[in-house]
Design a protein around this motif. Structure first.
Motif, PDB file in Angstrom:
ATOM      1  N   ASP A 265      11.035  22.295   1.366  1.00 15.66           N
ATOM      2  CA  ASP A 265       9.786  21.960   2.063  1.00 15.66           C
ATOM      3  C   ASP A 265       9.529  20.460   1.942  1.00 15.66           C
ATOM      4  O   ASP A 265       9.358  19.947   0.832  1.00 15.66           O
ATOM      5  CB  ASP A 265       8.648  22.753   1.395  1.00 15.66           C
ATOM      6  CG  ASP A 265       7.286  22.468   2.021  1.00 15.66           C
ATOM      7  OD1 ASP A 265       7.202  21.608   2.920  1.00 15.66           O
ATOM      8  OD2 ASP A 265       6.308  23.124   1.593  1.00 15.66           O
ATOM      9  N   ARG A 268       6.984  19.208  -0.360  1.00 16.70           N
ATOM     10  CA  ARG A 268       7.170  19.406  -1.809  1.00 16.70           C
ATOM     11  C   ARG A 268       8.363  18.645  -2.364  1.00 16.70           C
ATOM     12  O   ARG A 268       8.645  18.695  -3.551  1.00 16.70           O
ATOM     13  CB  ARG A 268       7.373  20.906  -2.112  1.00 16.70           C
ATOM     14  CG  ARG A 268       6.184  21.780  -1.730  1.00 16.70           C
ATOM     15  CD  ARG A 268       5.155  21.850  -2.842  1.00 16.70           C
ATOM     16  NE  ARG A 268       3.925  22.495  -2.398  1.00 16.70           N
ATOM     17  CZ  ARG A 268       2.797  21.833  -2.124  1.00 16.70           C
ATOM     18  NH1 ARG A 268       2.738  20.509  -2.249  1.00 16.70           N
ATOM     19  NH2 ARG A 268       1.720  22.481  -1.726  1.00 16.70           N
ATOM     20  N   ASN A 269       9.112  17.966  -1.483  1.00 18.00           N
ATOM     21  CA  ASN A 269      10.351  17.315  -1.906  1.00 18.00           C
ATOM     22  C   ASN A 269      10.509  16.022  -1.112  1.00 18.00           C
ATOM     23  O   ASN A 269      10.643  16.060   0.107  1.00 18.00           O
ATOM     24  CB  ASN A 269      11.518  18.284  -1.632  1.00 18.00           C
ATOM     25  CG  ASN A 269      12.867  17.708  -1.995  1.00 18.00           C
ATOM     26  OD1 ASN A 269      13.017  16.494  -2.160  1.00 18.00           O
ATOM     27  ND2 ASN A 269      13.848  18.588  -2.104  1.00 18.00           N
TER      28      ASN A 269
ATOM     29  N   THR B  32      -1.960  18.863  -8.881  1.00 15.41           N
ATOM     30  CA  THR B  32      -1.768  18.807  -7.430  1.00 15.41           C
ATOM     31  C   THR B  32      -1.709  20.213  -6.835  1.00 15.41           C
ATOM     32  O   THR B  32      -1.553  21.208  -7.557  1.00 15.41           O
ATOM     33  CB  THR B  32      -0.449  18.104  -7.062  1.00 15.41           C
ATOM     34  OG1 THR B  32       0.639  18.942  -7.477  1.00 15.41           O
ATOM     35  CG2 THR B  32      -0.344  16.738  -7.722  1.00 15.41           C
ATOM     36  N   GLY B  34       0.666  21.323  -5.382  1.00 17.25           N
ATOM     37  CA  GLY B  34       2.009  21.819  -5.688  1.00 17.25           C
ATOM     38  C   GLY B  34       2.164  22.256  -7.136  1.00 17.25           C
ATOM     39  O   GLY B  34       3.237  22.719  -7.530  1.00 17.25           O
ATOM     40  N   ASP B  36       1.773  20.280  -9.889  1.00 14.80           N
ATOM     41  CA  ASP B  36       2.183  19.222 -10.821  1.00 14.80           C
ATOM     42  C   ASP B  36       0.956  18.542 -11.432  1.00 14.80           C
ATOM     43  O   ASP B  36      -0.125  18.543 -10.841  1.00 14.80           O
ATOM     44  CB  ASP B  36       3.020  18.171 -10.094  1.00 14.80           C
ATOM     45  CG  ASP B  36       4.324  18.742  -9.585  1.00 14.80           C
ATOM     46  OD1 ASP B  36       5.040  19.382 -10.380  1.00 14.80           O
ATOM     47  OD2 ASP B  36       4.611  18.570  -8.377  1.00 14.80           O
ATOM     48  N   THR B 142      -0.446  15.939  -0.933  1.00 15.06           N
ATOM     49  CA  THR B 142      -0.756  16.240   0.467  1.00 15.06           C
ATOM     50  C   THR B 142      -2.144  15.703   0.815  1.00 15.06           C
ATOM     51  O   THR B 142      -2.894  15.264  -0.070  1.00 15.06           O
ATOM     52  CB  THR B 142      -0.750  17.765   0.727  1.00 15.06           C
ATOM     53  OG1 THR B 142      -1.814  18.336  -0.039  1.00 15.06           O
ATOM     54  CG2 THR B 142       0.577  18.398   0.319  1.00 15.06           C
TER      55      THR B 142
END
Lengths: 387, 387
Positions: A265, A268-269, B32, B34, B36, B142
């Motif tokens: 994704d 995410r990367n 985050t 995600g 993290d 994001t």
């Protein structure tokens, strides 16, 4: 009946079947507009149809920035026709090979220098004086130089008059320059997605195409022919060319937001990307293999320098055109804006020269001049037939 | 008469004089979207006007891609106001500082990481765990993360309700995300030159902004904080941002074909260029000095990832918005196309939410959302006053 049958048989005998024989035009020496000498100049050319005895059925096709002389047909008997304007060039088509002798040549500093079907002279060519590639020592050339080499090619075939000259984008610049420089030789001008001058907007855009090459450490000031060429920079440059030649609508109707790799994704990367980016990168990488980075730099500057007539005034350069003119353009063109096309039409028309102007529809914008040209088939046919 | 004079005196006492005190919001730890963890997170913020006792007069301003929290005012008593929306923010202006408490914060991974007036956390920040800059080890963030940090900032001031949230471009993405994620907190949404999703066209464009940085050998996979930063690649990236944010008309009405150096004709010298190229290069070089290349890469990917609501469906993300919405856009916008803006309006409106949409005029296209915003002054005033 007999007469009719005879005509049909005669036409059939001349009918072009789509197989193209690539040929090479050579000059021992060519002097550029800037006064520099290029020895052993070579450009590739191809023709569709037959030159008549009067030598007055010639249509010259001039190619776009990333294009080659391959406007129509196929190189192999068993291949498919893959010329960029196959939809309008051929037997019975608007550019009728039963009627016209249609000739197209690779320009100087052609981008596709490493395509086996392309012959061109530019920085990647051997400089006879040194036995080494010219690199950045190659003389600067302009759109007018492209025209002059084409004129020499035509003269080598005893062709002095053009029934028409027609080109798209950078090809339109050459066609316009032909009609401006040689009003007595050009009987009809067809400018597709082009204009009389590279405006400040397009100057800027062209500059962005050169920048990635100069950023690539492998470019090495243009001296890379013994080493790794700057393929990453060239790839990025070619990607920008593709992006700029298309309209946002095409991207949004052709692609979606899919990821390039199912499990990576891009949110995410930091190294992950979208499928459309991968597609554009792969397309550009394949084209980079056949292209030369220095040639792109020379092409950029030749295009940036363009003002019809290459003189002090755009107005004078366009006023010099006497040939009836047909202009095809796109309202969505983000390279040659519709305003620039209309202004060009007005300036050609100012002294009474006939100008017809017609928009092409489609979601590509600029590139509709290549892929959607068949929309103008009937108008092209009529324009070519008018006295 | 007395009442009137009293009101005037009272307003005068509260009137904001344009001097901005830059402040810093800190979090010991932020997790985050995600999953993290970022320790010692810091972002800069500034405010114009006064928070009332009910804490219900708050307008949050969210900034664009290359922007900062400096939407209005001046940092020095003797300086000129130089906020990007000074034309609409101030005493008696549509975003009336006599009436509203207007707050604006630097985003995470803000592009202008080396601007002394900007405080942000991103790849250029020190990772407390290592004592070294994060570089490409910085967690992915994001647009929703930008919103969450702003929510924490507001909570730190006991602010739970937004009279309005307003932003341009990437700021519009944040504003839309706010209204989608927190429909109970957002009373009015003002989206300027933005849309509900980054479409394939804009995905592509954003990718081209990242490419020059990765091409620059000094980028070194993002590990350059002890050495030369990739200023050439960053400069080229910032130049593309400027070019893409403006419409061709602006280039053609602002610049001409002059050479950068009087005696260096770009048609005759491969290293010569045009004056407008030099101008754009110098502008980009100056901005590159204040910017961070890795931050740009993170911003690109945060913007590429944007779909309102960050869920499975754009339709759901926009349906979640309940706040009356005002959308300003440009028909010439080449970043967020008018079609994308209209589609966003339709999807917000689909469940009965009020949406007003209005075009901005000008030759900048996208950037008219910043430089021509005052055209919408009366409509902004009315929209902010409506119950």
């Amino acid at each position: 009946m007999l007469v009719g049958a005879g005509l049909l048989a005669s036409q059939s005998a001349y009918a072009w079947d789509g197989v193209v024989e690539k040929q090479i035009f050579e000059m021992e020496e060519y002097t550029t507009q800037g006064g520099d000498t290029i020895e052993d100049l070579k450009v590739g050319w191809e023709a569709y149809g037959t030159l008549n005895e009067a030598r007055d059925n010639v249509i010259l096709i001039t190619h776009f920035f990333s294009g080659t002389s391959h406007a129509a047909g196929r190189y192999q008997e068993d291949g498919d026709n893959n010329g960029y304007w196959d939809s309008i060039i051929g037997p019975g088509k608007p550019l009728d090979t039963d009627r016209y002798y249609i000739i197209s040549s690779d320009t100087l500093v052609n981008l596709n220098a490493h395509d086996p079907n392309v012959t061109t002279t530019g920085p990647a060519s051997i400089n006879p004086a040194t036995g080494e590639p010219w690199g950045m020592e190659f003389p600067m050339v302009t759109i007018r130089d492209f025209v002059e080499v084409q004129r020499e090619l035509l003269e080598s075939q005893d062709i002095d008059q053009l029934h028409a000259v027609m080109g798209a984008s950078m090809g339109a610049l050459q066609a316009i320059e032909w009609a401006s420089a040689y009003p007595d030789k050009v009987e009809r001008l067809i400018s597709v997605i082009g204009a009389g001058v590279t405006d400040p907007w397009l100057l800027t855009k062209l500059g962005t195409w050169a920048a990635p090459i100069r950023l690539d450490a492998n470019w090495n000031e243009g001296d890379y022919y013994d080493d790794h060429p700057p393929l990453d920079g060239l790839k990025e440059a070619l990607k920008l060319v593709t992006i700029d030649a298309n309209h946002p609508e095409w991207f949004n109707e052709t692609f979606d937001r899919s990821w390039a790799e199912q499990n990576a994704d891009p949110a995410r990367n930091i190294d992950a990307r979208y499928a459309l980016e991968k597609t554009l990168d792969e397309l550009a990488a394949a084209r980079a293999e056949q292209s030369d980075a220095n040639h792109l730099l020379y092409l950029v500057q030749a295009n940036q320098a363009f003002v019809a007539g290459h003189g002090d005034s755009l107005e004078q350069g366009l006023a010099a055109i006497d040939a009836p003119t047909f202009m095809l353009y796109s309202e969505k063109d983000l390279i040659f804006t519709p305003e620039g096309v209309r202004r060009t039409a007005e300036l050609i028309e100012a002294d009474g020269t006939q100008v017809d102007i017609q928009p092409l529809e489609g979601n590509r914008g600029h590139l509709d001049g290549v892929v959607s040209i068949d929309q103008a088939s009937e108008q092209l046919r009529e324009f070519l037939e008018q006295d």
